[in-house]
Design a protein around this motif. Structure first.
Motif, short mmCIF file in Angstrom:
data_model
loop_
_atom_site.label_atom_id
_atom_site.label_comp_id
_atom_site.label_asym_id
_atom_site.label_seq_id
_atom_site.Cartn_x
_atom_site.Cartn_y
_atom_site.Cartn_z
N ILE A 97 -8.11 -15.60 16.20
CA ILE A 97 -9.02 -16.22 17.18
C ILE A 97 -9.18 -17.71 16.91
O ILE A 97 -9.38 -18.49 17.85
N ASN A 102 -5.85 -13.66 20.99
CA ASN A 102 -6.68 -12.47 20.97
C ASN A 102 -6.15 -11.54 19.87
O ASN A 102 -4.97 -11.62 19.52
N SER A 264 -10.76 -16.81 23.00
CA SER A 264 -10.15 -15.68 22.31
C SER A 264 -11.20 -14.72 21.79
O SER A 264 -12.34 -15.10 21.52
N ASN A 265 -10.81 -13.45 21.64
CA ASN A 265 -11.72 -12.45 21.09
C ASN A 265 -10.93 -11.46 20.25
O ASN A 265 -9.70 -11.37 20.35
#
Length: 460
Positions: A97, A102, A264-265
């Motif tokens: 991240i 992701n 992002s995750n």
């Protein structure tokens, strides 16, 4: 050839040039390239980077390695999905991240899952400080949690410490916001071993005992002082110090992500690398060819007792009772504990590996079963990662060899042979000496210390 870069900064363009050089050299020679990732990335010498140190955990992956492979466009691009099927506390997930990728991960240890989830979340300092104040305000003997299901609880903690920990935990558990409660549970978990009689120098719980050392020696005095301090230790004071350090870490990390406008995750999707699901609560398989890049450092055969190392925290947090620890351990690839009924020697179908296992069996049948089962389970896990990897996607695996009954067990070679049999191509092989004792572990009298890691890059 040992590759070192002495400059104080290494940007994405420079990393891409280094990788291109590695790929070209390996294509010509097909020989492993020796590399020092610490020398390649000197700006990462400060180990307290973002939220990596919010909780201790055995055998963490050197963060330089995922940083090196993620901060360029050679193997993935911003917005891509990165998988770590043995994610532990989320070193790869966090670096993903931070590189605007992701990430999804899997791990069998519920404590590792909890830590990883907290490390990759976004937090605000005002929220965390407000809830910390509430925790302190609400601490009361009337708000104690139930006695934790920790094996030999009073062997590891004195009565006063147990009561103090129960009050802190009871106050934390009153928080209704899950993400906030998780953060403080991680801080609490990091506190548990620090106020216990467990030796802080050893990953698995071993009770401090000054009599193990010669009287008046440095170690005798050190342990004696530690034991004396534990009688009057203030768990709340230590908890507040841990919380304030971690609040600083996670909020500075959140500010970095927001400043760079990274969307992002990361999330944990599975309890088992051999069965990658859509998410933790789903039985549906992760769809085929949905992952852009796999980066992982799987466990070694019998190298680390992850569940036992986490047992005090697992019990205090209610993640696993003493009775459930054995079942958790059974789900860990690379475990050492097997009942006699489980000790059936299944072939790995890797000729060199099976020939060596037969030799090991003559010396120690249990060790033969451990390594045989390890290779078979790793084949299942790697096959699952390759299933979800997109065509032309890359698999990067960090693994080392070790000795079993005096023989070198060439894990990296056996896994390479298996991965190639599934149609992938070995694009690059690097070797890095391990300088951190976090990964150097002697498992038993018939084993040896792991001191080198192979970084293997395959393309589907």
């Amino acid at each position: 050839m040992i590759v070192e870069v002495q400059s104080q900064t290494t940007n994405n363009i420079e990393i891409e040039k280094i990788i291109e050089g590695f790929l070209n050299e390996f294509d010509l020679t097909q020989s492993p390239i020796e590399v020092s990732f610490r020398a390649l990335l000197p700006m990462l010498r400060k180990t307290d980077r973002h939220s990596h140190l919010i909780h201790t955990y055995p055998a963490k992956l050197l963060l330089h390695i995922p940083y090196f492979f993620l901060n360029n466009n050679c193997f993935s691009k911003p917005g891509d999905i990165v998988l770590d099927p043995f994610c532990g506390t989320g070193t790869v997930l966090l670096e993903a991240i931070l590189a605007n990728r992701n990430a999804v991960g899997a791990d069998a240890n519920p404590l590792a899952q909890l830590i990883a989830r907290v490390k990759v979340r976004t937090y605000s300092k005002p929220d965390l400080t407000r809830f910390l104040d509430e925790i302190v305000t609400n601490i009361s003997s009337k708000n104690q949690s139930n006695l934790p299901k920790v094996v030999n609880l009073k062997f590891w903690f004195n009565e006063s410490t147990i009561n103090n920990l129960l009050q802190i935990l009871g106050s934390i558990n009153k928080i209704e916001v899950e993400e906030i409660r998780d953060f403080f549970l991680v801080c609490f978990s990091n506190l548990v071993k620090k106020v216990s009689y467990a030796d802080p120098r050893i990953s698995v719980p071993v009770r401090l005992n000054a009599n193990r050392y010669e009287e008046n020696s440095a170690n005798y005095q050190l342990v004696s002082k530690r034991l004396k301090d534990l009688e009057s230790i203030n768990p709340l004071e230590k908890f507040l110090a841990i919380c304030n350090e971690n609040i600083k870490r996670v909020t500075e990390q959140s500010a970095f992500l927001q400043h760079n406008n990274f969307q992002s995750n990361a999330s944990i999707i599975s309890h088992d690398a051999r069965n990658l699901t859509e998410n933790l609560s789903s039985k549906n398989k992760q769809p085929n060819e949905t992952i852009d890049l796999v980066i992982t450092s799987p466990p070694y055969a019998g190298a680390q007792k992850y569940i036992r190392s986490s047992s005090l925290s697992l019990g205090w947090l209610g993640l696993a009772s003493s009775e459930e620890l054995r079942n958790l351990d059974k789900n860990n690839i690379g475990r050492e504990n097997y009942t006699k009924a489980e000790r059936t020697l299944a072939p790995t179908n890797i000729i060199e590996c099976d020939q060596l296992i037969e030799k090991i069996k003559e010396i120690n049948p249990l060790r033969a079963h451990i390594v045989s089962n390890y290779i078979n389970e790793m084949q299942l896990a790697l096959g699952e990662s390759i299933r979800v990897l997109k065509k032309t996607g890359y698999l990067i695996i960090i693994i080392g060899n070790n000795k079993v009954c005096g023989y070198e067990f060439n894990t990296q070679h056996y896994l390479t042979e298996y991965i190639i049999s599934l149609g992938l191509t070995l694009k690059l092989k690097l070797i890095d000496d391990i300088k951190s004792y976090g990964l150097m572990t002697k498992r038993n009298k018939t084993a040896d210390i792991i001191s080198r890691e192979y970084i293997l890059i395959f393309q589907k």
